[in-house]
Scaffold this motif. Sequence first.
Motif, PDB file in Angstrom:
ATOM      1  N   LEU A 146      22.183  76.290 101.390  1.00 42.86           N
ATOM      2  CA  LEU A 146      23.034  75.514 100.495  1.00 42.86           C
ATOM      3  C   LEU A 146      24.336  76.266 100.307  1.00 42.86           C
ATOM      4  O   LEU A 146      24.462  77.431 100.684  1.00 42.86           O
ATOM      5  CB  LEU A 146      22.352  75.273  99.139  1.00 42.86           C
ATOM      6  N   ARG A 147      25.296  75.586  99.716  1.00 43.92           N
ATOM      7  CA  ARG A 147      26.577  76.187  99.326  1.00 43.92           C
ATOM      8  C   ARG A 147      26.764  75.906  97.854  1.00 43.92           C
ATOM      9  O   ARG A 147      26.506  74.797  97.385  1.00 43.92           O
ATOM     10  CB  ARG A 147      27.715  75.572 100.138  1.00 43.92           C
ATOM     11  N   VAL A 148      27.223  76.908  97.125  1.00 40.12           N
ATOM     12  CA  VAL A 148      27.419  76.773  95.693  1.00 40.12           C
ATOM     13  C   VAL A 148      28.708  77.492  95.313  1.00 40.12           C
ATOM     14  O   VAL A 148      29.038  78.532  95.900  1.00 40.12           O
ATOM     15  CB  VAL A 148      26.196  77.312  94.903  1.00 40.12           C
ATOM     16  N   TYR A 177      18.945  78.895  91.798  1.00 38.35           N
ATOM     17  CA  TYR A 177      18.625  79.053  93.218  1.00 38.35           C
ATOM     18  C   TYR A 177      18.001  80.421  93.493  1.00 38.35           C
ATOM     19  O   TYR A 177      17.007  80.525  94.220  1.00 38.35           O
ATOM     20  CB  TYR A 177      19.870  78.855  94.081  1.00 38.35           C
ATOM     21  N   ALA A 178      18.537  81.462  92.901  1.00 44.04           N
ATOM     22  CA  ALA A 178      17.983  82.804  93.098  1.00 44.04           C
ATOM     23  C   ALA A 178      16.546  82.874  92.593  1.00 44.04           C
ATOM     24  O   ALA A 178      15.682  83.486  93.237  1.00 44.04           O
ATOM     25  CB  ALA A 178      18.855  83.847  92.406  1.00 44.04           C
ATOM     26  N   SER A 179      16.269  82.228  91.473  1.00 48.14           N
ATOM     27  CA  SER A 179      14.908  82.253  90.932  1.00 48.14           C
ATOM     28  C   SER A 179      13.927  81.494  91.818  1.00 48.14           C
ATOM     29  O   SER A 179      12.722  81.688  91.710  1.00 48.14           O
ATOM     30  CB  SER A 179      14.887  81.678  89.510  1.00 48.14           C
ATOM     31  N   GLU A 180      14.444  80.659  92.700  1.00 51.03           N
ATOM     32  CA  GLU A 180      13.606  79.917  93.647  1.00 51.03           C
ATOM     33  C   GLU A 180      13.617  80.552  95.039  1.00 51.03           C
ATOM     34  O   GLU A 180      13.232  79.912  96.019  1.00 51.03           O
ATOM     35  CB  GLU A 180      14.040  78.455  93.703  1.00 51.03           C
ATOM     36  N   MET A 232      23.995  80.380 100.422  1.00 50.84           N
ATOM     37  CA  MET A 232      22.682  80.892 100.075  1.00 50.84           C
ATOM     38  C   MET A 232      21.633  80.253 100.982  1.00 50.84           C
ATOM     39  O   MET A 232      21.829  79.147 101.489  1.00 50.84           O
ATOM     40  CB  MET A 232      22.340  80.588  98.604  1.00 50.84           C
ATOM     41  N   GLY A 233      20.526  80.938 101.175  1.00 49.99           N
ATOM     42  CA  GLY A 233      19.456  80.410 101.989  1.00 49.99           C
ATOM     43  C   GLY A 233      18.154  81.097 101.703  1.00 49.99           C
ATOM     44  O   GLY A 233      18.118  82.126 101.005  1.00 49.99           O
TER      45      GLY A 233
END
Length: 175
Positions: free
Chosen positions: A129-131, A142-145, A169-170
Amino acid sequence: MAESFTPPAPTVRPAVLDDGPALGELDRSTWSTLHEVVERPQPPYAPFFDERHRPQDVLVAEEVSGDGGAAIVGYVRVVPPTPLVCNAHVRQIQGLAVAGRARGRGIGRALIRAACVAARGQGANRITLRVLGHNAPARALYASEGFTVEGVLPGEFFLGGRYVDDVLMGRPLSP
């Protein structure tokens, strides 16, 4: 004292074409420079679904309302990042929204998890994804997932009078 209604956990399901108007309204109501790089939508509004944005690429979170009806309170769009065969093992989140009234109840997390399950079901072993760099709440979610920062495009966008990083992120999709 009257009892308050606590909605049950939302159901996540594949979108259907008839969800388009509700999803378009959700998109417009959640628009913010915190996560958007395009101008605020103005009437006449483009349809939510078109040849590039298909119902089969979208999962919706739906919850029962106090009157027993159902309301869409979020969505996630999961697509192949490119049409290349050599990239077919990857899926990308290209849109996530949760209605303001439904935030803080785990709906975004449920949508991310459902996106990962759907991507695995399509044969993917990786999701990206891009954020925007200034979107700290989304980055933390996203980091928590399990998503990690894999790259940063410094100052990629000029929004609200300042330069904003595009964060890539990935994460792997283990079985």
